[in-house]
Design a protein around this motif. Structure first.
Motif, PDB file in Angstrom:
ATOM      1  N   SER A  15       0.831  -1.204   0.000  1.00 38.67           N
ATOM      2  CA  SER A  15       0.000   0.000   0.000  1.00 38.67           C
ATOM      3  C   SER A  15       0.866   1.255   0.000  1.00 38.67           C
ATOM      4  N   ARG A  19       0.580   4.382  -2.638  1.00 37.19           N
ATOM      5  CA  ARG A  19       0.409   5.771  -2.202  1.00 37.19           C
ATOM      6  C   ARG A  19       1.488   6.671  -2.811  1.00 37.19           C
ATOM      7  N   THR A  51      -6.497   3.256   0.471  1.00 40.73           N
ATOM      8  CA  THR A  51      -5.390   2.383   0.880  1.00 40.73           C
ATOM      9  C   THR A  51      -5.403   2.091   2.377  1.00 40.73           C
ATOM     10  N   GLU A  52      -6.212   2.820   3.131  1.00 36.68           N
ATOM     11  CA  GLU A  52      -6.309   2.618   4.584  1.00 36.68           C
ATOM     12  C   GLU A  52      -7.501   1.738   4.970  1.00 36.68           C
ATOM     13  N   PHE A  56      -7.446  -4.034   2.448  1.00 37.41           N
ATOM     14  CA  PHE A  56      -6.912  -3.430   1.226  1.00 37.41           C
ATOM     15  C   PHE A  56      -5.875  -4.337   0.584  1.00 37.41           C
ATOM     16  N   ARG A  57      -5.983  -4.451  -0.739  1.00 37.08           N
ATOM     17  CA  ARG A  57      -5.007  -5.223  -1.504  1.00 37.08           C
ATOM     18  C   ARG A  57      -4.849  -4.553  -2.861  1.00 37.08           C
ATOM     19  N   TYR A  76      -6.953  -2.482  -7.414  1.00 36.53           N
ATOM     20  CA  TYR A  76      -6.979  -2.554  -5.960  1.00 36.53           C
ATOM     21  C   TYR A  76      -8.406  -2.687  -5.468  1.00 36.53           C
ATOM     22  N   TYR A  78     -10.867  -3.624  -1.500  1.00 43.53           N
ATOM     23  CA  TYR A  78     -10.931  -3.735  -0.041  1.00 43.53           C
ATOM     24  C   TYR A  78     -12.288  -4.306   0.334  1.00 43.53           C
TER      25      TYR A  78
END
Length: 197
Positions: A15, A19, A51-52, A56-57, A76, A78
């Protein structure tokens, strides 16, 4: 050699890496979706927040170029939870029974995009499978423009089914389809899926 495709590799992305490289990823998002720079810029803050989120992947596709490897696709997602914008939009689009069957504990494939110069090489399918491989969730859900696109055909070939069609998300004039697949994925037509995205 002319006519040869650059070698690509699919990897899981930390992650932190995503970012730090979100502008590069979102450039691919804008090109793949046909969005202008303003829409892409407005997406940045939301993507960083994603991303938080729980579960999350992220995955990325990297191609060799004369200048070195570069990101040519990414995906991505989640875990879907009430209170998230997409969850609440989709909950409103689905009838109660469908929502109860599909939403609890599901994984949202939030973004999955391949640079237009690298589409139709199987990268979309590889990214999708890498993203959802071995997830401890009952289903994966996503939304995609409701049109006969490479992505739409890929998802259907890989086992996604229609949960809602013709749905309009706020801020986008195009109709979207909301699709779901039980995990692990069970492609209906692997050869056809290989030719998509």
């Amino acid at each position: 050699m002319t006519g040869t495709r650059p070698r690509t590799r699919i990897v899981e992305l930390p992650s932190r890496w995503l970012r730090d490289n979100m502008h590069e990823a979102l450039t691919i998002y804008g090109l793949a979706m046909g969005y202008d720079a303003g829409v892409v810029a407005g997406r940045y803050g939301y993507a960083i927040q994603h991303t938080e989120r729980p579960g999350f992947r992220a995955v990325g596709a990297f191609a060799e170029t004369p200048e070195g490897e570069r990101l040519v696709g990414f995906g991505y997602g989640y875990v879907i939870e009430p209170g998230q914008w997409w969850h609440d939009q989709v909950r409103a689009a689905l009838d109660r029974r469908t929502a109860k069957q599909w939403l609890p504990g599901a994984f949202e494939v939030c973004e999955l995009h391949v640079h237009p110069d690298h589409q139709s090489q199987g990268l979309g399918r590889q990214l999708l499978h890498a993203l959802v491989a071995d997830l401890p969730h009952p289903a994966a859900l996503l939304s995609t423009p409701d049109a006969d696109t490479k992505a739409f055909r890929l998802y259907h070939a890989d086992g996604f089914v229609d949960l809602a069609r013709g749905y309009h998300f706020p801020g986008d004039p195009r109709p979207f389809a909301i699709l779901g697949a039980r995990l692990p994925l069970h492609p209906r037509d692997p050869e056809r899926a290989n030719d998509q995205a």
